[in-house]
Design a protein around this motif. Structure first.
Motif, mmCIF file in Angstrom:
data_model
loop_
_atom_site.group_PDB
_atom_site.id
_atom_site.type_symbol
_atom_site.label_atom_id
_atom_site.label_comp_id
_atom_site.label_asym_id
_atom_site.label_seq_id
_atom_site.Cartn_x
_atom_site.Cartn_y
_atom_site.Cartn_z
ATOM 1 N N THR A 1 0.884 -1.273 0.137
ATOM 2 C CA THR A 1 -0.010 0.182 0.066
ATOM 3 C C THR A 1 0.893 1.379 -0.159
ATOM 4 O O THR A 1 0.465 2.185 -0.709
ATOM 5 C CB THR A 1 -0.801 -0.182 1.194
ATOM 6 N N TYR B 1 -6.244 -4.719 -7.268
ATOM 7 C CA TYR B 1 -6.764 -5.016 -5.786
ATOM 8 C C TYR B 1 -8.137 -5.840 -6.042
ATOM 9 O O TYR B 1 -8.895 -5.700 -6.851
ATOM 10 C CB TYR B 1 -6.556 -3.997 -5.058
ATOM 11 N N TRP C 1 -5.705 -1.028 2.531
ATOM 12 C CA TRP C 1 -5.825 0.604 2.115
ATOM 13 C C TRP C 1 -6.616 1.209 3.208
ATOM 14 O O TRP C 1 -6.264 2.368 3.606
ATOM 15 C CB TRP C 1 -6.204 0.552 0.845
#
Length: 290
Positions: free
Chosen positions: A19, A102, A135
């Motif tokens: 991230t 993702y 995230w």
């Protein structure tokens, strides 16, 4: 171990990035972020609705069921190259882009789309380690607006060695030419429980070995470091000097094993696209249990 090269570095734009890496590169002009969320029906989650509500800034939504071979009666098989090219161009993704994929589960379906890009010859693609949950847990920005898309030319060079069909898998199983690695949970692999898809037999491909995809991940949904991945493969008696074929229920979580193999430096692997949705359907294919 002739198949092994050096393991991938912690942040590797061809396999897996953190991230922190994505946050540092998010505004790069040639970076494209892809939301590849996909859930099993019993998860009770709607991937598209979740994307519309909140996604990483600039992310495009990749619909695994739509960008597939609709001519097949098997779920989300790899699409024809022309379909992949046209759908990705419409998403504003093309030549010269670094792609980061993702998903909303942590690390689940994103690896499948990473593999699809590689199958199409696009190697500058990485999975976001820990995905959207990590995230968001770190308080990073999300948005609910779709990105402004500009068409980008895409050329595709299909890498046929990265995908295996039922005939190739049956041949490899019979001759023990490759390690067939099954990402399903252990009870399904052993045949102790019914398959979630109706009409499929229970069990596994004879000679295959069980690497439940969750064993490759840490509790926070990130992938284990290379040395720990090697321990998982060793515990399952996987011979990494052999070629590998990854498999699962329908070709999604098999790609997590493919990603792990790539992370430890194993380059000679393909994914069985039909996976158990195909093998478990045909009575003339042998099934092992236990």
């Amino acid at each position: 171990m002739t198949n092994l090269v050096a393991p991938s570095p912690p942040d590797d734009p061809k396999t897996l990035v953190s991230t922190d890496w994505l946050a540092a590169h998010l505004k790069d002009p040639d970076l494209r972020v892809v939301d590849a969320s996909w859930y099993l029906p019993d998860a009770g989650r709607n991937a598209r609705a979740e994307y519309d509500a909140a996604h990483i800034p600039g992310a495009r939504f990749f619909d695994i069921d739509d960008i597939s071979d609709q001519r097949s009666n098997l779920p989300h098989m790899a699409p024809p190259t022309e379909k992949f090219m046209s759908r990705l161009r419409a998403m504003g993704i093309g030549d010269g882009h670094q792609v980061v994929v993702y998903d909303g589960a942590g690390l689940f379906s994103a690896a499948r789309v990473w593999w699809l890009f590689r199958l199409m010859g696009k190697m500058d693609v990485a999975v976001l380690d820990g995905g959207l949950p990590k995230w968001r847990a770190e308080g990073r920005e999300t948005e609910d607006m779709p990105p402004i898309v500009k068409d980008r030319h895409m050329t595709v060079s299909r890498q046929n060695h990265l995908v295996k069909d039922v005939t190739q898998v049956a041949h490899a199983a019979k001759l023990a030419q490759a390690e067939i690695l099954d990402a399903r949970a252990a009870p399904r692999f052993r045949g102790d429980v019914p398959e979630p898809r109706p009409g499929l037999r229970s069990g596994h491909i004879p000679g295959s070995k069980n690497i439940p995809f969750a064993t490759l991940l840490d509790a926070d949904g990130t992938m284990k470091p290379a040395d720990q991945l090697m321990q998982v493969f060793a515990a399952a008696a996987v011979d990494l000097s052999k070629p590998a074929i990854t498999s699962c229920g329908s070709g999604v979580t098999a790609a997590i094993i493919s990603l792990a193999l790539e992370r430890v430096g194993h380059r000679n692997h393909g994914l069985y696209d039909g996976s158990w949705a195909e093998w478990g359907m045909y009575e003339d294919l042998a099934v092992a249990k236990g």
